[in-house]
Design a protein around this motif. Structure first.
Motif, short mmCIF file in Angstrom:
data_model
loop_
_atom_site.label_atom_id
_atom_site.label_comp_id
_atom_site.label_asym_id
_atom_site.label_seq_id
_atom_site.Cartn_x
_atom_site.Cartn_y
_atom_site.Cartn_z
N ALA A 122 71.03 -65.44 -11.69
CA ALA A 122 71.43 -64.03 -11.70
C ALA A 122 72.39 -63.75 -12.85
O ALA A 122 72.30 -62.71 -13.51
CB ALA A 122 72.06 -63.66 -10.36
N ALA A 123 73.31 -64.67 -13.10
CA ALA A 123 74.25 -64.49 -14.22
C ALA A 123 73.50 -64.50 -15.55
O ALA A 123 73.80 -63.71 -16.45
CB ALA A 123 75.31 -65.57 -14.20
N PHE A 124 72.53 -65.37 -15.68
CA PHE A 124 71.74 -65.45 -16.90
C PHE A 124 70.99 -64.15 -17.15
O PHE A 124 70.96 -63.63 -18.27
CB PHE A 124 70.76 -66.63 -16.82
CG PHE A 124 69.88 -66.76 -18.02
CD1 PHE A 124 70.36 -67.30 -19.21
CD2 PHE A 124 68.56 -66.35 -17.98
CE1 PHE A 124 69.56 -67.42 -20.31
CE2 PHE A 124 67.74 -66.47 -19.08
CZ PHE A 124 68.23 -67.00 -20.25
N VAL A 125 70.39 -63.60 -16.10
CA VAL A 125 69.62 -62.37 -16.23
C VAL A 125 70.55 -61.17 -16.50
O VAL A 125 70.25 -60.32 -17.34
CB VAL A 125 68.78 -62.12 -14.96
CG1 VAL A 125 68.19 -60.73 -14.94
CG2 VAL A 125 67.68 -63.17 -14.87
N ALA A 126 71.69 -61.12 -15.80
CA ALA A 126 72.59 -59.97 -15.93
C ALA A 126 73.32 -59.94 -17.26
O ALA A 126 73.58 -58.86 -17.81
CB ALA A 126 73.62 -59.99 -14.79
N VAL A 127 73.68 -61.10 -17.76
CA VAL A 127 74.46 -61.14 -19.00
C VAL A 127 73.52 -61.03 -20.16
O VAL A 127 73.68 -60.36 -21.10
CB VAL A 127 75.30 -62.44 -19.09
CG1 VAL A 127 75.95 -62.60 -20.43
CG2 VAL A 127 76.34 -62.44 -18.00
#
Length: 162
Positions: free
Chosen positions: A157-162
């Motif tokens: 999720a962090a990879f996709v959001a950032v």
């Protein structure tokens, strides 16, 4: 009168308990370290009341930091000539990011959903690492799969959001 069989069973029980206690402490330390590392940034992103928030337009990046002009979103946030944001793979020169300025300085951290997820990345890594300890040392495979899934979901999720 104790026999040799009884004393060897007691020793095996004591060793099993010692292994479980040691691996439990290791897993707890890994998770505590992940929370500690994440909270250093997450507190500014999640508890924004009374903090300066706004946007930064990145003008240059060098030595692991990006710099740019800060524009407050009203309230107590004043316009600043320059704030610094950690240079990560998601920060590019010329783009504008929502940030929160850390008190007493010119360092800012990303805010919003992307900032929250990015702040908790160390916990995601700790969950993955602790899952190995829980599966191998504590022999709790279901719990280990849940921990690994939570860590992988957080990192993804962090990879996709950032």
């Amino acid at each position: 009168m104790p026999t040799a069989v009884m004393s060897s069973q007691g020793a095996a029980t004591a060793l099993r308990f010692g292994r479980l206690a040691a691996m439990g402490v290791v897993a707890a330390l890994i998770l505590t370290g992940g929370v500690w590392a994440s909270w250093g940034t997450a507190q500014y992103v999640m508890l924004t009341k009374g903090r300066e928030s706004g946007t930064v337009t990145v003008s240059r990046c060098d030595d692991g930091w990006c710099r740019g002009a800060f524009t407050g979103d009203g309230g107590s946030a004043a316009r600043r000539g320059e704030v610094v944001v950690e240079d990560s793979v998601a920060v590019e020169k010329g783009r504008t990011y929502a940030v929160v300025v850390k008190p007493g300085g010119a360092e800012a951290v990303r805010s919003g959903p992307a900032g929250v997820l990015y702040a908790w990345v160390p916990l995601g890594g700790a969950l993955l690492l602790a899952a190995v300890v829980v599966a191998g040392g504590l022999r709790r495979t279901r719990l280990a799969w849940v921990m690994a899934g939570a860590g992988a979901a957080l990192l993804s999720a962090a990879f996709v959001a950032v």
